[in-house]
Structures are given as C-alpha cells and as structure tokens.
Write an enzyme that holds these catalytic residues in place. Structure first.
Site, PDB file in Angstrom:
ATOM      1  CG  ASN A 190      -7.288  -2.184  -6.365  1.00 35.18           C
ATOM      2  OD1 ASN A 190      -6.301  -2.888  -6.208  1.00 35.18           O
ATOM      3  ND2 ASN A 190      -7.663  -1.279  -5.453  1.00 35.18           N
ATOM      4  CG  ASP A 216      -2.040   0.986   1.116  1.00 33.55           C
ATOM      5  OD1 ASP A 216      -2.356   1.419  -0.018  1.00 33.55           O
ATOM      6  OD2 ASP A 216      -2.615   1.353   2.153  1.00 33.55           O
TER       7      ASP A 216
HETATM    8  C1  FPP Z   1      -1.825   0.205  -3.393  1.00 25.15           C
HETATM    9  O1  FPP Z   1      -1.422   1.554  -3.440  1.00 25.15           O
HETATM   10  C2  FPP Z   1      -1.321  -0.510  -4.524  1.00 25.15           C
HETATM   11  C3  FPP Z   1      -2.075  -0.982  -5.534  1.00 25.15           C
HETATM   12  C4  FPP Z   1      -3.543  -0.816  -5.613  1.00 25.15           C
HETATM   13  C5  FPP Z   1      -1.501  -1.692  -6.639  1.00 25.15           C
HETATM   14  C6  FPP Z   1      -0.198  -2.345  -6.329  1.00 25.15           C
HETATM   15  C7  FPP Z   1       0.490  -2.509  -7.581  1.00 25.15           C
HETATM   16  C8  FPP Z   1       1.823  -2.522  -7.726  1.00 25.15           C
HETATM   17  C9  FPP Z   1       2.796  -2.480  -6.643  1.00 25.15           C
HETATM   18  C10 FPP Z   1       2.372  -2.610  -9.061  1.00 25.15           C
HETATM   19  C11 FPP Z   1       2.494  -4.025  -9.493  1.00 25.15           C
HETATM   20  C12 FPP Z   1       1.188  -4.587  -9.793  1.00 25.15           C
HETATM   21  C13 FPP Z   1       0.581  -4.521 -10.970  1.00 25.15           C
HETATM   22  C14 FPP Z   1      -0.890  -4.798 -11.045  1.00 25.15           C
HETATM   23  C15 FPP Z   1       1.324  -4.160 -12.176  1.00 25.15           C
HETATM   24  P1  FPP Z   1      -2.542   2.659  -3.479  1.00 25.15           P
HETATM   25  O2  FPP Z   1      -2.658   3.116  -4.890  1.00 25.15           O
HETATM   26  O3  FPP Z   1      -3.789   2.146  -2.836  1.00 25.15           O
HETATM   27  O4  FPP Z   1      -1.859   3.753  -2.610  1.00 25.15           O
HETATM   28  P2  FPP Z   1      -2.590   4.812  -1.691  1.00 25.15           P
HETATM   29  O5  FPP Z   1      -3.171   4.047  -0.534  1.00 25.15           O
HETATM   30  O6  FPP Z   1      -1.457   5.698  -1.284  1.00 25.15           O
HETATM   31  O7  FPP Z   1      -3.617   5.513  -2.534  1.00 25.15           O
END
Ligand code: FPP
Length: 248
Positions: free
Chosen positions: A69, A21
C-alpha cells in the site's frame, strides 16, 4: 434469518482475520475520492470490532495497510496515515469500554515518527485489557514477516543459539509477528476478490475462507454474524478423514 441468534456460543472462532477490501470502489461508485471510502471503512471497523467482541471472538486481525500500500498515490497514503492516527486516538473509548487490547503486526519502522508515537500510545493504553485482542496489520505483508523470521533464525543458528534440527513448524511460529496468538480459524475477505494478497500466508494453513462480494464500508454486523454461522456449518478436518464418513 437472525444470524446473531443462530451462532453457537461454544463454537465461535477464537481468531477471525479480515481482508477489508473495497473501500476505493465503494467511493468511486459514488463519484467520491477514494479517501472517502477509507473514512467509511473506519466506521465498518468500529461496527465489526464491537460485533466480534459481542459474540466472544478472542482475536480479531484486520489487514489495514499492507507493505504494498506504500505504492499508492501519495495523497491516498497521506489520507490513510491521517485516518490511522485519528482512529487510534478517537477509538480509545471503544477499546476501553469493550476491554480491547490493541496489537500491531507489521514493520512499524516504515511509519513516520508521528504515526509510531500514536501506535505506541494506543498499545500502552490498552495493554491491560483482556477481553479481545484487536490486531492491526500495518506495514504488513506475509513475505516481509517470513523473511524477517527466517533472517532472525539464520542469525541464531549462526550464533549457536538455535540448532538447525530444532527448527520445526512450532519453532517457526515463535519467530512470527503473530507468535502471541493462535492461527486464524476464519479468514474473511470483502470486496468480491478471491485471493489472499500476501496476508498471514503461514498462519492460514487450516483457516476456513469466507469471501463476501460486499465492499468493506457496506459490511454490516449481520453479514459478519452470517460468516460465523457459515463457518460453524462447516466440518474442519485438518487433513484427516471425516469424523463420521457419509453413508456409514
Ligand atoms: C482496501 O480497500 C482497504 C485498504 C487498503 C485500507 C483499509 C483501511 C481501512 C478500512 C481504514 C482503517 C485503517 C486505517 C489504516 C486507518 P481498497 O482501497 O483496496 O479498495 P479497492 O479494492 O476498491 O480499490
């Protein structure tokens, strides 16, 4: 402290699961598009995958794209899908060099044919690798997984293939997407939130939890090793009393 040196090789968790995250906030803090955070997130995936391999983790499960997502803005979903396809292709040398078998848990049917093709190619290319399983949770949520399992079990009971009396915890485990591996020993969540977000709800019954305030793109190998040392310093009791009660 050198956390890599401090790891006891014989007590490395067999299965580590990670909620990656903080990509979005990492980007927003720098005035960048959220997608840029996911691009940096892929670099962290590479780092931590290699680190897990190095210390002998047998199963590494990454929560890469949840069922929920799909509700993100279309541009971000598209960016993640593009990244996923390029990642499955570009990381193949890393997988082969390290003996990594790719696995996917989640609703593959929710993805486009192009993404499914990339998934199937990567699964096939790595299927004979045996050092570590890298399990990507894609289109995954624990409630989706449990619902599918219960529906399938109900169907088998209806068809007379499963006796209701034969349903126990082990049997339920056989119907889950994770049936090929043991439950996680250690669950890591980066990004500062202390919640489970519909991830492996059944399987984490006895997992040790490790919450890091660091955004996923900034999560280093050393921090990963630190989480393992922290895990090794805990006593896992699985609901029983301590092996040696304090003060006795
Ligand atoms: C959470 O951060 C992360 C995700 C929803 C996706 C995780 C994906 C990767 C690490 C890239 C590799 C995976 C793929 C599918 C290519 P967030 O966006 O929820 O962060 P935030 O909580 O700060 O908004």
């Amino acid at each position: 402290m050198d956390f890599l040196q401090a790891i006891q090789p014989e007590r490395v968790p067999a299965h580590v699961a990670i909620i990656m995250d903080g990509n979005g906030r990492w980007a927003q803090n720098r005035g960048l598009e959220r997608a840029q955070g996911h691009i940096e997130g892929v670099k962290a995936v590479r780092r931590i995958t290699e680190a897990a391999c190095r210390v002998g983790v047998r199963y590494l499960t990454l929560y890469a794209f949840s069922t929920e997502n799909w509700n993100r803005p279309q541009a971000e979903v598209n960016a993640l899908m593009g990244l996923l396809v390029s990642c499955l292709h570009n990381e193949m040398p890393l997988f082969m060099k390290n003996g990594i078998r790719l696995r996917i848990i989640g609703d593959k049917n929710s993805f486009s044919p192009e993404v499914r093709q990339a998934m199937n190619d990567a699964l096939r290319q790595t299927e004979n690798n045996t050092r570590m399983d890298l399990v990507l949770a894609l289109g995954y949520s624990a409630r989706w997984e449990l619902t599918e399992a219960f529906r399938q079990m109900a169907r088998q009971v209806q068809e007379g293939k499963l006796q209701a009396e034969a349903v126990n915890a082990d049997k339920i485990g056989e119907f889950l997407a994770t049936s090929f591996m043991p439950d996680p020993d250690l669950l890591i969540r980066t990004g500062g939130e202390s919640r489970v977000s519909n991830f492996l709800l059944w399987q984490i019954a006895y997992a040790e939890m490790y919450f890091s305030p660091v955004f996923w793109p900034d999560f280093t190998e050393e921090m990963f090793y630190e989480s393992i040392v922290n895990y090794q310093n805990r006593e896992r009791r699985f609901g029983k009393v301590p092996a040696k009660p304090a003060g006795v």
